[in-house]
Design a protein around this motif. Structure first.
Motif, PDB file in Angstrom:
ATOM      1  N   GLN A 113     119.991  87.722 -61.140  1.00 21.99           N
ATOM      2  CA  GLN A 113     120.846  88.652 -60.830  1.00 21.99           C
ATOM      3  C   GLN A 113     120.119  90.036 -61.407  1.00 21.99           C
ATOM      4  O   GLN A 113     120.402  91.064 -61.070  1.00 21.99           O
ATOM      5  N   ALA A 138     134.448  85.552 -61.727  1.00 18.88           N
ATOM      6  CA  ALA A 138     134.241  85.928 -60.381  1.00 18.88           C
ATOM      7  C   ALA A 138     135.144  85.099 -59.451  1.00 18.88           C
ATOM      8  O   ALA A 138     135.851  85.305 -58.484  1.00 18.88           O
ATOM      9  N   THR A 179     128.578  90.205 -55.854  1.00 16.79           N
ATOM     10  CA  THR A 179     128.334  91.247 -56.862  1.00 16.79           C
ATOM     11  C   THR A 179     126.806  91.546 -56.926  1.00 16.79           C
ATOM     12  O   THR A 179     126.388  92.231 -57.394  1.00 16.79           O
ATOM     13  N   GLU A 214     120.466  83.982 -65.741  1.00 15.87           N
ATOM     14  CA  GLU A 214     120.907  85.127 -65.069  1.00 15.87           C
ATOM     15  C   GLU A 214     119.736  85.739 -64.398  1.00 15.87           C
ATOM     16  O   GLU A 214     119.869  86.925 -63.752  1.00 15.87           O
ATOM     17  N   ALA A 237     127.796  92.618 -65.518  1.00 13.39           N
ATOM     18  CA  ALA A 237     128.583  91.599 -64.476  1.00 13.39           C
ATOM     19  C   ALA A 237     130.168  92.111 -64.438  1.00 13.39           C
ATOM     20  O   ALA A 237     130.623  92.062 -63.225  1.00 13.39           O
ATOM     21  N   GLU A 241     122.464  91.423 -56.574  1.00 12.96           N
ATOM     22  CA  GLU A 241     121.046  91.193 -57.229  1.00 12.96           C
ATOM     23  C   GLU A 241     120.396  92.283 -57.479  1.00 12.96           C
ATOM     24  O   GLU A 241     120.452  93.187 -56.446  1.00 12.96           O
ATOM     25  N   ARG A 261     130.466  95.042 -62.354  1.00 18.73           N
ATOM     26  CA  ARG A 261     130.058  95.012 -60.974  1.00 18.73           C
ATOM     27  C   ARG A 261     131.238  94.237 -60.268  1.00 18.73           C
ATOM     28  O   ARG A 261     131.786  94.139 -58.887  1.00 18.73           O
TER      29      ARG A 261
END
Length: 317
Positions: free
Chosen positions: A244, A176, A104, A241, A120, A106, A123
């Protein structure tokens, strides 16, 4: 039997050097290759970030090793239809030895096209649709797609391998990893976490390969290796995070200024002692990974390959 590969770092090395390292990796006894896919490096200090598809083309003609992108984000910066074409061509050039690793992504790489960085959960939805669309294109059929996130009008891929490239899905959180098990032909992770490998297998990944990767720094002494890691990869010590969400290398540099040498090297074996390297790699073996990819941090590439060919790979096998 576990396979051991080399992880080519596009953030640190120019394209010609990456091809040279691929040749050295094959000579040293590594069985396969990972290659990173970035638009920006994490830090200006790393200094490089070549277009991965050109590099894969060159590598395909220099070695006979399988190649996996670790990983490509087919969501924003490049439309999945274009990634599908690039992956198909790479599979043809390698004689079917190419795996498309996807994730997914960055904001660091993707924001260059759209400053809105999807959350997220969105994505993950985009990734599932992107993989579905790419597989449809690899069928060789004329494809029109009107999806939630992507549109495609009467597209057909003409250059195709004998079999579609496998799609390996990266995942570090429960959602994920569950998606990886459900839609992936394999799993990619950057940590020796047995629980995530187990979740992948229970979510539909039973019998599918799990690939894991780690960074090391071989040098004449441990202290110099630790300094090299702290200079080039202090981002390893950044938690949460941020990796990302931050859009520019300078933002990572600002955070990295608060990372100590100890924090930067906490998960990285440093120096000339093979036992330190073996210990870290065996953590991935024990976690259940089928393939393990090792990246040498810094400029001492030739010494690294000699060291692994002589003192590490034979003992792993």
């Amino acid at each position: 039997m576990t396979k051991f590969g080399y992880f080519l770092g596009c953030e640190e090395h120019d394209p010609k050097e990456l091809v040279r390292q691929a040749v050295l990796a094959e000579r040293a006894g590594f069985e396969s290759l990972w290659i990173s896919d970035h638009y920006h490096p994490w830090l200006d200090e790393q200094g490089q970030s070549a277009f991965v598809w050109s590099v894969i083309g060159a590598i395909s003609q220099a070695v006979s090793l399988p190649i996996t992108t670790a990983v490509t984000c087919p969501l924003v910066r490049i439309h999945p239809a274009v990634v599908a074409q690039a992956a198909a061509t790479s599979a043809v050039l390698t004689g079917g030895r190419f795996q498309l690793g996807v994730g997914t992504g960055e904001a660091l790489n993707e924001h260059i096209i759209d400053s809105r960085w999807p959350p997220a959960a969105e994505r993950l939805e985009m990734l599932e649709e992107a993989v579905e669309l790419m597989r449809e294109l690899w069928s060789g059929k004329l494809v029109t797609h009107r999806g939630t996130h992507y549109q495609l009008d009467t597209a057909r891929l003409y250059t195709l391998p004998d079999s579609p490239p496998p799609v390996y899905v990266s995942g570090f959180g429960e959602k994920a990893v569950t998606l990886a098990g459900r839609i992936g032909d394999g799993y990619i992770s950057a940590g020796p976490t047995a629980e995530l490998v187990d979740l992948f297998r229970k979510s539909g990944g039973a019998g599918k390969p799990a690939q894991g990767g780690l960074k090391v720094c071989h040098a004449a002494d441990e202290a110099s290796a630790r300094r090299t890691v702290h200079r080039l990869w202090p981002t390893q010590g950044i938690k949460g995070e941020a990796s990302q969400l931050l859009p520019l290398p300078r933002h990572f540099e600002e955070l990295a200024g608060m990372v100590s040498e100890e924090e930067a090297t906490a998960s990285t074996p440093c120096g000339p002692d093979p036992e330190a390297h073996l210990k870290s790699i065996r953590e991935y073996v024990d976690a259940g990974f089928d393939e393990i990819y090792i990246n040498q941090i810094g400029p001492q590439q030739d010494a690294f390959f000699e060291f692994y060919a002589r003192d590490v790979l034979p003992r792993l096998r």
